[in-house]
Design a protein around this motif. Structure first.
Motif, PDB file in Angstrom:
ATOM      1  N   ASN A 168       1.157  -1.305  -0.026  1.00  0.00           N
ATOM      2  CA  ASN A 168       0.031  -0.026  -0.032  1.00  0.00           C
ATOM      3  C   ASN A 168       0.812   1.364   0.136  1.00  0.00           C
ATOM      4  N   ALA A 169       1.220   1.767  -1.242  1.00  0.00           N
ATOM      5  CA  ALA A 169       1.951   2.970  -1.480  1.00  0.00           C
ATOM      6  C   ALA A 169       1.334   4.137  -1.757  1.00  0.00           C
ATOM      7  N   ALA A 170      -0.075   4.191  -2.312  1.00  0.00           N
ATOM      8  CA  ALA A 170      -0.911   5.294  -2.689  1.00  0.00           C
ATOM      9  C   ALA A 170      -0.911   6.212  -1.559  1.00  0.00           C
ATOM     10  N   GLY A 171      -0.975   7.482  -1.908  1.00  0.00           N
ATOM     11  CA  GLY A 171      -0.871   8.586  -0.815  1.00  0.00           C
ATOM     12  C   GLY A 171      -0.794   9.990  -1.318  1.00  0.00           C
ATOM     13  N   VAL A 172      -1.408  11.101  -0.406  1.00  0.00           N
ATOM     14  CA  VAL A 172      -1.473  12.362  -0.952  1.00  0.00           C
ATOM     15  C   VAL A 172      -0.978  12.993   0.321  1.00  0.00           C
ATOM     16  N   MET A 173      -0.299  14.128   0.109  1.00  0.00           N
ATOM     17  CA  MET A 173       0.185  14.951   1.133  1.00  0.00           C
ATOM     18  C   MET A 173      -0.524  16.353   0.960  1.00  0.00           C
ATOM     19  N   LEU A 174      -1.545  16.829   1.476  1.00  0.00           N
ATOM     20  CA  LEU A 174      -2.115  18.328   0.882  1.00  0.00           C
ATOM     21  C   LEU A 174      -2.133  19.148   2.398  1.00  0.00           C
ATOM     22  N   ASN A 175      -1.142  19.224   2.852  1.00  0.00           N
ATOM     23  CA  ASN A 175      -0.819  20.090   4.055  1.00  0.00           C
ATOM     24  C   ASN A 175      -0.804  21.476   3.840  1.00  0.00           C
ATOM     25  N   GLY A 176      -1.133  22.204   5.082  1.00  0.00           N
ATOM     26  CA  GLY A 176      -1.098  23.778   4.881  1.00  0.00           C
ATOM     27  C   GLY A 176      -1.980  24.007   6.260  1.00  0.00           C
ATOM     28  N   ASP A 177      -2.064  25.429   6.240  1.00  0.00           N
ATOM     29  CA  ASP A 177      -2.642  26.025   7.493  1.00  0.00           C
ATOM     30  C   ASP A 177      -4.160  25.614   7.653  1.00  0.00           C
ATOM     31  N   SER A 178      -4.527  25.079   8.854  1.00  0.00           N
ATOM     32  CA  SER A 178      -5.883  24.338   9.048  1.00  0.00           C
ATOM     33  C   SER A 178      -6.946  25.285   8.799  1.00  0.00           C
ATOM     34  N   VAL A 179      -7.125  26.585   8.701  1.00  0.00           N
ATOM     35  CA  VAL A 179      -8.152  27.468   8.538  1.00  0.00           C
ATOM     36  C   VAL A 179      -8.159  27.693   7.075  1.00  0.00           C
ATOM     37  N   LYS A 180      -6.944  27.606   6.412  1.00  0.00           N
ATOM     38  CA  LYS A 180      -7.036  27.917   4.934  1.00  0.00           C
ATOM     39  C   LYS A 180      -7.182  26.624   4.032  1.00  0.00           C
ATOM     40  N   THR A 181      -6.848  25.482   4.617  1.00  0.00           N
ATOM     41  CA  THR A 181      -6.954  24.224   3.918  1.00  0.00           C
ATOM     42  C   THR A 181      -8.225  24.067   3.568  1.00  0.00           C
ATOM     43  N   PRO A 182      -8.722  23.823   2.122  1.00  0.00           N
ATOM     44  CA  PRO A 182     -10.082  23.297   2.045  1.00  0.00           C
ATOM     45  C   PRO A 182     -10.511  21.976   2.721  1.00  0.00           C
ATOM     46  N   ALA A 183     -11.584  21.853   3.148  1.00  0.00           N
ATOM     47  CA  ALA A 183     -12.166  20.592   3.718  1.00  0.00           C
ATOM     48  C   ALA A 183     -12.076  19.467   2.928  1.00  0.00           C
ATOM     49  N   PRO A 184     -12.297  19.587   1.560  1.00  0.00           N
ATOM     50  CA  PRO A 184     -12.095  18.292   0.520  1.00  0.00           C
ATOM     51  C   PRO A 184     -10.585  17.749   0.522  1.00  0.00           C
ATOM     52  N   ASP A 185      -9.586  18.684   0.786  1.00  0.00           N
ATOM     53  CA  ASP A 185      -8.527  18.406   0.792  1.00  0.00           C
ATOM     54  C   ASP A 185      -8.200  17.111   2.247  1.00  0.00           C
ATOM     55  N   TRP A 186      -9.106  17.486   3.436  1.00  0.00           N
ATOM     56  CA  TRP A 186      -8.753  16.558   4.144  1.00  0.00           C
ATOM     57  C   TRP A 186      -9.480  15.442   3.965  1.00  0.00           C
ATOM     58  N   ASP A 187     -10.568  15.510   3.407  1.00  0.00           N
ATOM     59  CA  ASP A 187     -11.258  14.315   2.899  1.00  0.00           C
ATOM     60  C   ASP A 187     -10.626  13.358   2.056  1.00  0.00           C
ATOM     61  N   ARG A 188      -9.683  14.044   1.222  1.00  0.00           N
ATOM     62  CA  ARG A 188      -9.013  13.426   0.202  1.00  0.00           C
ATOM     63  C   ARG A 188      -7.959  12.420   0.896  1.00  0.00           C
ATOM     64  N   MET A 189      -7.128  13.078   1.927  1.00  0.00           N
ATOM     65  CA  MET A 189      -6.260  12.360   2.582  1.00  0.00           C
ATOM     66  C   MET A 189      -6.605  11.301   3.302  1.00  0.00           C
ATOM     67  N   VAL A 190      -7.884  11.594   4.140  1.00  0.00           N
ATOM     68  CA  VAL A 190      -8.502  10.515   4.922  1.00  0.00           C
ATOM     69  C   VAL A 190      -8.690   9.133   3.874  1.00  0.00           C
ATOM     70  N   ASP A 191      -9.302   9.452   2.807  1.00  0.00           N
ATOM     71  CA  ASP A 191      -9.919   8.722   1.770  1.00  0.00           C
ATOM     72  C   ASP A 191      -8.697   7.710   1.432  1.00  0.00           C
TER      73      ASP A 191
END
Length: 254
Positions: A90-113
């Protein structure tokens, strides 16, 4: 001494670039038939052609692992094509880091998913096939290797959700190890530091600037360095289980 993987079958996610791609090529060199999984079908076809040119066997599976159906479907296709399953990476992954206020919620969802749910779903779908392969393999062992991160060991500002997914991968791997080690499935987790891959391109502009400053004088690992470690894990004799590997660039302090 490394054992041959001839007669075995492997599935590698995130195989269109970086660590997944390097791992797929090395497993094929060790004799495994490899199902390579990612979203970018064109990249996968190039990888398959390269593996076959070097005498290996590979099959491309274009799939979105951010949905359960995609993960289960990829495993089913791999087994249908290769006839068995001995190794899962299992090597698939994304890293959408950034300020927690500015980062779009869908980016968080994508990392979890992708980073967490994708690992859970692929592993869930693969387990029956891995258990079956233990009984039919001359090696009497199968492997699941999950790529986590040093971010799965220590938290940091602007990395909260990525941290959470990687802590989850590390914890799940250890729990599975305890559950299945007596049944012939080795579960291993690799936790790399900074690796020179496309993963860094996923960050926000602000986070990327911070990462560049942090690792300005660090010679980053190559994807092949991680593949070397993984090959050592899965080609070892049945009696040897490498449970966890932390690997950082020599120059990296955190």
């Amino acid at each position: 001494m490394a054992e041959s993987l001839a007669g075995t079958a492997a599935l590698v996610t995130g195989a269109s670039s970086g660590i997944g791609q390097a791992v797929a090529e090395q497993l094929a060199q060790h004799g495994a038939a490899v199902a390579v999984v990612a979203r970018r079908a064109d990249r996968l076809e190039e990888l398959v052609q390269r593996i076959e040119k070097n005498g290996g066997a590979a099959h491309a599976i274009a799939a979105n692992l951010d949905a359960r159906e995609g993960a289960f479907g990829a495993v089913a296709q791999a087994v249908g094509k290769l006839g068995r399953l001995d190794t899962v990476v299992n090597a698939a992954g994304v890293m959408l880091n950034g300020d927690s206020v500015k980062t779009p919620a869908p980016d968080w969802d994508r990392m979890v998913d992708i980073n967490l749910r994708g690992v859970l779903h692929v592993t869930k779908a693969a387990l029956p096939h891995l258990l079956e392969a233990v009984g039919t393999s001359s090696r009497k062992v199968t492997d699941v290797v999950n790529i986590s991160s040093v971010a799965g060991r220590a938290a940091a500002p602007t990395v909260a959700v990525y941290n959470a997914t990687k802590f989850g991968v590390t914890a799940a791997t250890e729990a599975w190890r305890q559950e299945y080690t007596s049944r012939g499935i080795r579960f291993s987790v690799i936790e790399p530091g900074a690796v020179a891959t496309e993963l860094w391109n996923h960050e926000s502009e602000e986070a990327a600037a911070g990462s560049a400053a942090m690792f300005d004088k660090v010679e980053r690992l190559h994807a092949e360095d991680i593949a070397d470690v993984l090959s050592y894990i899965v080609t070892g004799p049945r009696r040897v289980a490498i449970n966890e590997v932390v690997i950082r660039p020599t120059d990296q302090t955190v």
